[in-house]
Write an enzyme that holds these catalytic residues in place. Structure first.
Site, short mmCIF file in Angstrom:
data_model
loop_
_atom_site.label_atom_id
_atom_site.label_comp_id
_atom_site.label_asym_id
_atom_site.label_seq_id
_atom_site.Cartn_x
_atom_site.Cartn_y
_atom_site.Cartn_z
N ASP A 7 0.87 -1.18 0.00
CA ASP A 7 0.00 0.00 0.00
C ASP A 7 0.91 1.23 0.00
O ASP A 7 2.14 1.12 -0.14
CB ASP A 7 -1.02 -0.03 1.15
N CYS A 63 3.09 -2.90 4.04
CA CYS A 63 2.24 -1.76 4.38
C CYS A 63 3.04 -0.91 5.37
O CYS A 63 4.25 -1.07 5.50
CB CYS A 63 0.87 -2.20 4.91
N THR A 65 3.11 -0.84 8.69
CA THR A 65 3.67 -1.62 9.80
C THR A 65 3.92 -3.07 9.45
O THR A 65 4.58 -3.78 10.23
CB THR A 65 2.67 -1.63 10.98
N GLY A 66 3.37 -3.54 8.37
CA GLY A 66 3.40 -4.98 8.04
C GLY A 66 2.29 -5.75 8.72
O GLY A 66 2.08 -6.94 8.43
N HIS A 96 10.08 -23.79 9.60
CA HIS A 96 9.11 -24.40 10.51
C HIS A 96 7.65 -24.16 10.15
O HIS A 96 6.80 -25.00 10.45
CB HIS A 96 9.35 -23.89 11.94
N HIS A 131 7.35 -30.54 11.79
CA HIS A 131 6.77 -29.23 11.46
C HIS A 131 5.63 -29.36 10.46
O HIS A 131 4.70 -28.55 10.47
CB HIS A 131 7.85 -28.29 10.94
C1 RB5 Z 1 -1.96 3.11 6.06
O1 RB5 Z 1 -1.94 4.43 6.52
C2 RB5 Z 1 -1.61 2.15 7.18
O2 RB5 Z 1 -2.70 2.01 8.02
C3 RB5 Z 1 -1.20 0.82 6.62
O3 RB5 Z 1 -0.11 0.99 5.78
C4 RB5 Z 1 -0.77 -0.24 7.59
O4 RB5 Z 1 0.21 0.23 8.46
C5 RB5 Z 1 -1.82 -0.96 8.30
O5 RB5 Z 1 -1.58 -1.91 9.07
#
Ligand code: RB5
Length: 147
Positions: A7, A63, A65-66, A96, A131
């Protein structure tokens, strides 16, 4: 084949990882976005649908934070998406968990450690054995309804 998507929070990181994929001769397809604001579940769905076409395929999702994009990916049957917060977790999620998708945070992780984690992820196979029993139990959860 590697399918990669992000994103807007992961766009810069994705460009860096595409540079890694190209430099190292990986076949890949960029599933978007192009830096514009998008909803990460849509990108997760696009990438994961391609990953599921062949068991050797891998997915890379980024994204901010992932986290959001990994939550979305893990709702899709057959997807085992892990946040690759360092090379060690990237290695062991292949050994695993037989993870087929790795997720990164474009706003929370550094490009060097993410590139290192992706490199390990793409070069490590599933260990199987005990596993495999556990991964089969993860798969069995997909058909259960707990509410
Ligand atoms: C987008 O602003 C943000 O919410 C997205 O990239 C992500 O961090 C969501 O988990």
């Amino acid at each position: 084949m590697v399918y990669i998507g992000c994103d807007h929070g992961g766009y810069e990181m994705k460009l860096a990882l595409i540079g890694y994929l190209e430099k190292n001769g990986f076949e890949y397809e960029d599933m978007g976005c192009g830096g514009e604001a998008v909803d990460y579940p849509d990108i997760a769905e696009k990438v994961c649908a391609k990953v599921l076409e062949n068991e050797d395929n891998k997915g890379v999702l980024i994204c901010g934070t992932g986290i959001g994009i990994s939550i979305a990916a893990n709702k899709i049957n057959g997807i085992r998406a892990a946040i690759g917060y360092d090379w060690y977790s990237a290695k062991y999620t292949r050994l695993h968990n037989n993870a087929n998708v790795i997720c990164f945070g474009g706003r929370t992780m550094g490009v060097n450690s993410v590139t290192e984690a992706l490199d390990v992820f793409l070069h490590t196979g599933f260990e199987g054995g005990r596993h495999a029993v556990r991964v089969d139990k993860i798969t069995a959860l997909e058909g259960k309804n707990h509410v």
